[in-house]
Design an enzyme around this catalytic site. Structure first.
Site, PDB file in Angstrom:
ATOM      1  N   LYS A  73     -20.716  32.104  28.627  1.00 23.47           N
ATOM      2  CA  LYS A  73     -20.305  32.722  27.354  1.00 23.47           C
ATOM      3  C   LYS A  73     -19.678  31.635  26.481  1.00 23.47           C
ATOM      4  CE  LYS A  73     -16.964  34.228  25.195  1.00 23.47           C
ATOM      5  NZ  LYS A  73     -17.338  33.891  23.815  1.00 23.47           N
ATOM      6  N   GLY A 131     -10.092  26.438  27.112  1.00 26.41           N
ATOM      7  CA  GLY A 131      -9.697  27.072  25.849  1.00 26.41           C
ATOM      8  C   GLY A 131      -8.191  27.049  25.714  1.00 26.41           C
ATOM      9  N   GLY A 162      -6.154  31.540  28.634  1.00 27.51           N
ATOM     10  CA  GLY A 162      -6.134  31.095  30.027  1.00 27.51           C
ATOM     11  C   GLY A 162      -5.220  31.962  30.883  1.00 27.51           C
ATOM     12  N   GLU A 187      -8.795  24.887  32.008  1.00 30.83           N
ATOM     13  CA  GLU A 187      -8.446  23.670  31.257  1.00 30.83           C
ATOM     14  C   GLU A 187      -7.977  24.131  29.891  1.00 30.83           C
ATOM     15  OE1 GLU A 187      -8.046  20.733  32.194  1.00 30.83           O
ATOM     16  OE2 GLU A 187      -9.106  20.749  34.109  1.00 30.83           O
ATOM     17  N   CYS A 221      -8.526  18.321  22.988  1.00 35.81           N
ATOM     18  CA  CYS A 221      -7.373  18.615  23.854  1.00 35.81           C
ATOM     19  C   CYS A 221      -6.699  17.322  24.286  1.00 35.81           C
ATOM     20  CB  CYS A 221      -7.841  19.399  25.069  1.00 35.81           C
ATOM     21  SG  CYS A 221      -9.250  18.632  25.859  1.00 35.81           S
ATOM     22  N   GLU A 273       1.007  23.023  20.404  1.00 35.20           N
ATOM     23  CA  GLU A 273      -0.281  22.401  20.093  1.00 35.20           C
ATOM     24  C   GLU A 273      -0.753  22.886  18.722  1.00 35.20           C
ATOM     25  OE1 GLU A 273      -3.912  23.617  22.170  1.00 35.20           O
ATOM     26  OE2 GLU A 273      -4.287  21.491  22.529  1.00 35.20           O
TER      27      GLU A 273
HETATM   28  N1  NAD Z   1      -8.019  20.988  28.487  1.00 32.34           N
HETATM   29  C1  NAD Z   1      -9.265  20.942  28.075  1.00 32.34           C
HETATM   30  O1  NAD Z   1     -10.151  20.446  28.759  1.00 32.34           O
HETATM   31  C2  NAD Z   1      -9.648  21.512  26.754  1.00 32.34           C
HETATM   32  C3  NAD Z   1     -10.823  21.088  26.148  1.00 32.34           C
HETATM   33  C4  NAD Z   1     -11.177  21.616  24.923  1.00 32.34           C
HETATM   34  C5  NAD Z   1     -10.361  22.592  24.318  1.00 32.34           C
HETATM   35  N2  NAD Z   1      -9.232  22.978  24.918  1.00 32.34           N
HETATM   36  C6  NAD Z   1      -8.339  23.960  24.281  1.00 32.34           C
HETATM   37  O2  NAD Z   1      -9.086  24.990  23.678  1.00 32.34           O
HETATM   38  C7  NAD Z   1      -8.366  25.569  22.594  1.00 32.34           C
HETATM   39  C8  NAD Z   1      -9.298  25.750  21.413  1.00 32.34           C
HETATM   40  O3  NAD Z   1     -10.418  26.470  21.780  1.00 32.34           O
HETATM   41  P1  NAD Z   1     -10.612  28.010  21.384  1.00 32.34           P
HETATM   42  O4  NAD Z   1      -9.879  28.327  20.128  1.00 32.34           O
HETATM   43  O5  NAD Z   1     -12.073  28.266  21.451  1.00 32.34           O
HETATM   44  O6  NAD Z   1      -9.841  28.750  22.576  1.00 32.34           O
HETATM   45  P2  NAD Z   1      -9.802  30.306  22.911  1.00 32.34           P
HETATM   46  O7  NAD Z   1      -8.900  30.476  24.081  1.00 32.34           O
HETATM   47  O8  NAD Z   1      -9.543  31.120  21.718  1.00 32.34           O
HETATM   48  O9  NAD Z   1     -11.306  30.673  23.330  1.00 32.34           O
HETATM   49  C9  NAD Z   1     -11.950  30.011  24.381  1.00 32.34           C
HETATM   50  C10 NAD Z   1     -13.040  30.920  24.930  1.00 32.34           C
HETATM   51  O10 NAD Z   1     -12.437  32.065  25.525  1.00 32.34           O
HETATM   52  C11 NAD Z   1     -13.081  33.230  25.048  1.00 32.34           C
HETATM   53  N3  NAD Z   1     -12.164  34.377  25.123  1.00 32.34           N
HETATM   54  C12 NAD Z   1     -11.243  34.746  24.198  1.00 32.34           C
HETATM   55  N4  NAD Z   1     -10.610  35.872  24.631  1.00 32.34           N
HETATM   56  C13 NAD Z   1     -11.141  36.200  25.836  1.00 32.34           C
HETATM   57  C14 NAD Z   1     -10.902  37.257  26.775  1.00 32.34           C
HETATM   58  N5  NAD Z   1     -10.001  38.221  26.556  1.00 32.34           N
HETATM   59  N6  NAD Z   1     -11.623  37.285  27.902  1.00 32.34           N
HETATM   60  C15 NAD Z   1     -12.543  36.312  28.147  1.00 32.34           C
HETATM   61  N7  NAD Z   1     -12.829  35.309  27.292  1.00 32.34           N
HETATM   62  C16 NAD Z   1     -12.124  35.246  26.151  1.00 32.34           C
HETATM   63  C17 NAD Z   1     -13.500  32.852  23.640  1.00 32.34           C
HETATM   64  O11 NAD Z   1     -14.493  33.736  23.153  1.00 32.34           O
HETATM   65  C18 NAD Z   1     -14.000  31.436  23.858  1.00 32.34           C
HETATM   66  O12 NAD Z   1     -15.305  31.462  24.369  1.00 32.34           O
HETATM   67  C19 NAD Z   1      -7.239  24.585  22.341  1.00 32.34           C
HETATM   68  O13 NAD Z   1      -6.023  25.127  22.824  1.00 32.34           O
HETATM   69  C20 NAD Z   1      -7.600  23.359  23.151  1.00 32.34           C
HETATM   70  O14 NAD Z   1      -6.556  22.567  23.587  1.00 32.34           O
HETATM   71  C21 NAD Z   1      -8.870  22.476  26.122  1.00 32.34           C
HETATM   72  O1  LIG Z   2     -11.293  12.728  25.332  1.00 38.10           O
HETATM   73  S1  LIG Z   2     -12.695  12.946  25.019  1.00 38.10           S
HETATM   74  O2  LIG Z   2     -13.565  11.948  25.692  1.00 38.10           O
HETATM   75  O3  LIG Z   2     -12.930  12.934  23.593  1.00 38.10           O
HETATM   76  C1  LIG Z   2     -13.127  14.456  25.622  1.00 38.10           C
HETATM   77  C2  LIG Z   2     -14.436  14.727  25.871  1.00 38.10           C
HETATM   78  C3  LIG Z   2     -14.768  15.984  26.334  1.00 38.10           C
HETATM   79  C4  LIG Z   2     -13.776  16.892  26.532  1.00 38.10           C
HETATM   80  C5  LIG Z   2     -14.114  18.234  27.024  1.00 38.10           C
HETATM   81  O4  LIG Z   2     -13.031  18.955  27.494  1.00 38.10           O
HETATM   82  C6  LIG Z   2     -12.479  16.629  26.279  1.00 38.10           C
HETATM   83  C7  LIG Z   2     -12.151  15.374  25.822  1.00 38.10           C
END
Ligand code: NAD
Ligand SMILES: O=S(=O)(O)c1ccc(CO)cc1
Length: 479
Positions: free
Chosen positions: A170, A223, A228, A245, A279, A381
């Site tokens: 998804k 996300g 999470g 993550e 992130c 964040e």
């Molecule tokens: N640590 C990492 O590896 C990493 C990498 C990229 C992004 N992020 C984090 O992601 C966030 C931004 O992404 P976003 O806005 O898409 O996050 P988000 O949590 O809003 O959404 C992430 C995913 O979860 C789904 N989702 C939302 N509510 C849900 C529910 N109730 N049940 C199941 N799924 C649900 C969304 O549709 C989406 O596909 C930032 O906080 C960022 O730090 C973390």
């Molecule tokens: O730090 S990055 O290499 O830009 C990077 C790549 C992929 C992802 C996916 O979580 C996060 C950070």
């Protein structure tokens, strides 16, 4: 209409959504089907059925599919990179780099499918043999965010399939295009129907099915922290395996002895590239007294040269923010920083149009100085091109400030001191530590993940990915 992939068939949804280009909001990339809960359950059923045979497939069959998918992604890097830049807003070179990362990840896990792992261990009892093997987990639900539309799905799908699992993906609502392209590539790479399923739709509807359906054995999520936490609670309630993550508030320490040019380049790259929507971005620059003023001035000079424009235009350094909601959040934090008493050194203005007059969600990267650790801009964040400088007396205070955060994903240091670099690598409370490098910009073949509120469960990426996507069996035989 771009449809969902369920049980090997392309299926229309009861609704659809338009995929909009944030660099030019008049540009509609396509109309994408939105699954409902019933279709999400169909996808889970198809995955459960298909997993039985896929779990018994040979390493060669799994290698062939993953290798073919990786080869096609790499061959189509320019076209897929263009689609990614158009739907997410990172610049074209960044987007092509992400596509190449995705292709390489498929190639890496093709190899992992062949490198089976197991142990024959002598028993403590005479005449008994012990085998330790790994088996697929079963059906895995993958829930992904918008900021890496192809790399994050790739780094969950590739290990899942390599180790014999079936997948229901998804993707985030904002970026269905790259996920659809990946589904199309996997479908044509020779994967049996139902082993990989794509269900585009809302988190609260489609995502929720994956959390609640007992046929989904494991959830891998990337996300935000609040989502999470919801996922963790749902998985614990029915004892499903899960991996999270999430966010970061990553520090970069700059010491008096740093090479100024190295420090500024690393800080600009990790704070502002990809519009700060990584992130792993450094949003807190912790700078010691002796270099502080020179560093802030050099940052402002470098930021004045950054070109904020259409993500696909040659020469653009910073593309748009992903959508109006994220832009509003960035602007709220900029206003909050000012009201908290931080000094806005550079940037922070929203631009409604790009250099060609196209409407988009543009923001000039913002740098705050004279900030303190307790300010909300230093604790929460923001997920945009907004960076703070904190002043530190010496290395010890800088390290304490770096670790003063609920998050623990990445941490960086710019220094020419081997002693401080070595100490920082050992004592930074983060899953990934960088010396004289941006905090963002990781390799694809080694573990990725963090500590504290940033991550939960086994690491993603590299050989460590097997811990999540397999389950260990210990078998005893009396000879
Ligand atoms: N640590 C990492 O590896 C990493 C990498 C990229 C992004 N992020 C984090 O992601 C966030 C931004 O992404 P976003 O806005 O898409 O996050 P988000 O949590 O809003 O959404 C992430 C995913 O979860 C789904 N989702 C939302 N509510 C849900 C529910 N109730 N049940 C199941 N799924 C649900 C969304 O549709 C989406 O596909 C930032 O906080 C960022 O730090 C973390
Ligand atoms: O730090 S990055 O290499 O830009 C990077 C790549 C992929 C992802 C996916 O979580 C996060 C950070």
């Amino acid at each position: 209409m771009f449809k969902n992939l369920i049980g090997g068939e392309w299926v229309d949804g009861p609704r659809s959504t338009r995929n909009i280009n944030p660099s030019d909001t008049r540009d509609v990339i396509g109309e994408y089907a939105q699954a409902d809960a019933a279709q999400a359950r169909d996808a889970v059923a198809a995955a459960a059925q298909a997993q039985r045979a896929w779990g018994q497939s040979t390493p060669q069959q799994r290698f062939d599919v993953l290798d073919a998918a990786g080869a096609e992604i790499l061959a189509r890097r320019a076209e897929l990179g263009d689609l990614l830049a158009r739907e997410e807003g990172k610049t074209l070179p960044e987007a092509v780099g992400e596509v190449v990362r995705a292709g390489n990840i498929f190639k890496f896990f093709a190899g992992e499918a062949l490198r089976g792992d197991g142990e024959l261990v002598p028993s403590v009892r005479p005449g008994v043999g012990v085998e330790v093997t790994r088996e697929p987990v079963g059906v895995v639900g993958l829930i992904t965010p918008w900021n890496f539309p192809i790399a994050i799905p790739a780094w969950k799908i590739a290990p899942a399939l390599a180790f014999g699992n079936a997948v229901v993906l998804k993707p985030a609502e904002l970026v269905p295009g790259s996920a659809w392209a990946l589904a199309d590539i996997l479908q044509r790479a020779g994967l049996p129907g139902g082993v990989f399923n794509l269900v585009m739709g809302r988190g609260s509807e489609v995502g929720q099915v994956l959390l609640d359906d007992a046929r989904v054995d494991a959830i891998s999520f990337t996300g935000s922290v609040p989502t999470g936490q919801r996922i963790a609670a749902a998985c614990v309630a029915r004892m499903a395996k899960f991996q999270l993550e999430m966010g970061g508030k990553n520090p970069m320490v700059v010491l008096d002895d740093a090479d100024l040019e190295v420090a500024v380049s690393a800080a600009v790259n990790s704070g502002f590239f990809s519009t700060g929507q990584r992130c792993t971005a450094s949003s807190r620059l912790i700078v010691t007294e002796g270099i502080h003023d020179r560093f802030v001035e050099a940052m402002a000079r470098r930021m004045a040269t950054l070109k904020v424009d259409d993500a696909r235009k040659p020469g653009t350094d910073i593309g748009p923010v992903v959508d109006e909601r994220q832009l509003a959040q960035d602007l709220e934090y900029i206003a909050l920083g000012q009201s908290e008493g931080a000094r806005l050194v550079a940037g922070g203005e929203a631009l409604e149009r790009n250099a060609d007059g196209a409407p988009g969600h543009y923001l000039r990267p913002a740098l705050f100085a004279d900030t303190t650790a307790s300010m909300r801009i230093n604790r929460e964040e923001i997920f945009g091109p907004v960076v703070s400088v904190l002043r530190a007396k010496d290395y010890e205070e800088a390290l304490a400030l770096a670790n003063d955060t609920p998050f623990g994903l990445a941490a960086g240091i710019a220094t020419t001191s081997l002693k401080h670099a070595t100490h920082f690598k050992r004592h930074a409370q983060a899953g990934m530590v960088m010396v004289n490098l941006p905090t963002a910009g990781v390799d694809y073949h080694v573990p990725f993940g963090g500590r504290k509120a940033s991550s939960y469960g086994p690491r993603e990426q590299g050989r460590h990915a097997a811990q999540f996507y397999t389950t260990v069996k210990t078998a005893y035989t009396q000879a």
